[in-house]
Motif scaffolding. Structure first.
Motif, mmCIF file in Angstrom:
data_model
loop_
_atom_site.group_PDB
_atom_site.id
_atom_site.type_symbol
_atom_site.label_atom_id
_atom_site.label_comp_id
_atom_site.label_asym_id
_atom_site.label_seq_id
_atom_site.Cartn_x
_atom_site.Cartn_y
_atom_site.Cartn_z
ATOM 1 N N ARG A 134 0.879 -1.175 0.000
ATOM 2 C CA ARG A 134 0.000 0.000 0.000
ATOM 3 C C ARG A 134 0.913 1.221 0.000
ATOM 4 O O ARG A 134 2.030 1.155 0.515
ATOM 5 N N PHE A 165 -4.809 5.743 1.712
ATOM 6 C CA PHE A 165 -3.867 4.713 1.253
ATOM 7 C C PHE A 165 -4.308 4.166 -0.092
ATOM 8 O O PHE A 165 -5.508 3.954 -0.310
ATOM 9 N N GLU A 166 -3.333 3.969 -0.956
ATOM 10 C CA GLU A 166 -3.642 3.325 -2.227
ATOM 11 C C GLU A 166 -3.225 1.864 -2.121
ATOM 12 O O GLU A 166 -2.107 1.571 -1.678
ATOM 13 N N LYS A 167 -4.112 0.958 -2.488
ATOM 14 C CA LYS A 167 -3.800 -0.472 -2.372
ATOM 15 C C LYS A 167 -3.333 -1.011 -3.713
ATOM 16 O O LYS A 167 -3.974 -0.770 -4.732
ATOM 17 N N HIS A 168 -2.220 -1.725 -3.692
ATOM 18 C CA HIS A 168 -1.665 -2.272 -4.924
ATOM 19 C C HIS A 168 -1.743 -3.787 -4.940
ATOM 20 O O HIS A 168 -1.110 -4.437 -5.772
ATOM 21 N N THR A 195 1.129 5.676 0.559
ATOM 22 C CA THR A 195 0.445 6.845 1.108
ATOM 23 C C THR A 195 1.383 8.048 1.095
ATOM 24 O O THR A 195 2.614 7.883 1.073
#
Ligand code: MAN
Length: 353
Positions: free
Chosen positions: A164, A172-175, A166
């Motif tokens: 993730r 948060f960006e989830k990958h 930020t």
């Protein structure tokens, strides 16, 4: 054996009783293995919080995450198909489970010793089928203004590395899963090298190979390739059974320095160090033969899983020589210790190739 770690007098800094559980009906069993970073002038820990219900006589109970929330599984301790010989993992009817469910929680501190939970920050919990048994042991790397969080994602599908990112610790960006099972201990370098991201990681190979440290590169920090095995377990030494990278490697004049953990056949976890070439970190130029830290203190020897020092977070102090590590002791407490990089160098054995 005396090691070169200077432990904080205040250890343990954090114990399970110091924080409230995330959910009614659960208790914190272990506080351990924090990722570490600096943000807005403070030292922050992204600590692993491992929880389970209060244990009752005759039953093992533990939580898992499902689509509808947290579910508690209960298994009688005398069930014939139960193997509960390891405090951390059980096997029931041929399926593996963890005895605790971990999430990640932010704590911060003005002095690096007294940590508290700041208001207004989310806790990070497992999401989706690949994180049903929780998320653990996060490494934090700051690259070009963005924090990259690499952590262990656990489920009955296996153990892999989740990512993730930020910039503000609130969004948060989830990958998703960037390295599939079995893989953990992923530490991204904080600088690109020749335009590429680099990361250390630890796949486990069954039958042929073992639990070794690998390096990979990536154009974007999400998609990884060009994998190479760089550090292996060493027969007869303290790191004979498994090795895994600690926090993000430290850039020094002589090379990239990684503090790593190694375990032997008796599950004793110690720390050591190795040095990688600045321009081509897939070249290991030196490694300590002896550990730089060995579990010796009461809080390192006995706890949820004793005889363990494990680190995945540190701060390099402004003097450029002192590394303050935060570490999990006996899988139950969060502790602190300082190393001098010069002293670590004095234990490195350079290979003459
Ligand atoms: C090992 C240990 C545990 C951890 C599991 C899953 O058994 O490191 O603490 O929960 O792996 O990652």
């Amino acid at each position: 054996m005396k090691d070169i770690a200077k432990r904080f007098e205040q250890n343990p800094l954090l114990s399970p009783k110091d924080l409230p559980a995330s959910t009614d009906g659960l208790q914190i069993t272990c506080l351990l293995n924090p990722g570490v970073f600096q943000y807005e002038g403070k030292t922050w820990l992204l600590v692993r919080v491992a929880e389970r219900p209060e244990q009752k006589e005759g039953v093992i109970s533990f939580p898992i995450l499902t689509e509808t929330g947290t579910e508690i599984i209960e298994i009688p301790t005398n069930a014939p198909e139960l193997d509960a010989s390891d405090a951390r993992i059980i096997n029931y009817k041929g399926v593996d489970y963890l005895t605790t469910l971990s999430h990640l929680r932010l704590l911060c501190s003005e002095d690096g010793i007294n940590f508290y939970e700041p208001e207004g920050y989310p806790i990070l919990v497992g999401e989706g089928v690949l994180e049903a048994f929780g998320i653990e042991d996060c490494r934090v790397a700051l690259i070009e203004g963005k924090y990259y969080l690499t952590f262990t994602s656990v489920s009955d599908n296996g153990v892999g590395v989740g990512l993730r990112t930020t910039t503000d610790w609130k969004n948060f960006e989830k990958h998703g899963m960037i390295l599939p099972a079995h893989n953990k201990d992923c530490a991204i370098f904080e600088e690109k090298i020749n335009g590429m991201f680099y990361a250390l990681h630890r796949p486990s190979s069954v039958e042929i190979g073992g639990n070794y440290i690998w390096i990979a590169s990536s154009p974007d920090g999400v998609h990884w390739g060009n994998h190479k095995c760089i550090i292996k377990t060493r027969k007869g030494l303290w790191d004979s059974k498994r090795v895994g990278a600690g926090a993000t490697p430290i850039k020094t004049e002589k090379g990239w320095l990684s503090i790593y953990h190694g375990a032997n056949e008796n599950h004793q976890y110690c720390l050591g160090a190795f040095l990688m070439d600045l321009e081509d970190p897939s070249k290991v130029i030196a490694q300590t033969e002896l550990p730089i830290m060995v579990p010796t203190e009461e809080y390192e020897l006995s706890g949820f899983f004793g005889n363990v020092v494990f680190t995945n977070g540190h701060i390099v102090e402004p003097d450029g020589d002192t590394v303050t590590i935060y570490y999990g002791a006996s899988d139950e407490f969060v502790c602190g210790a300082k190393f001098s990089i010069k002293e670590i160098y004095s234990l490195l054995k350079f290979s003459h190739v």
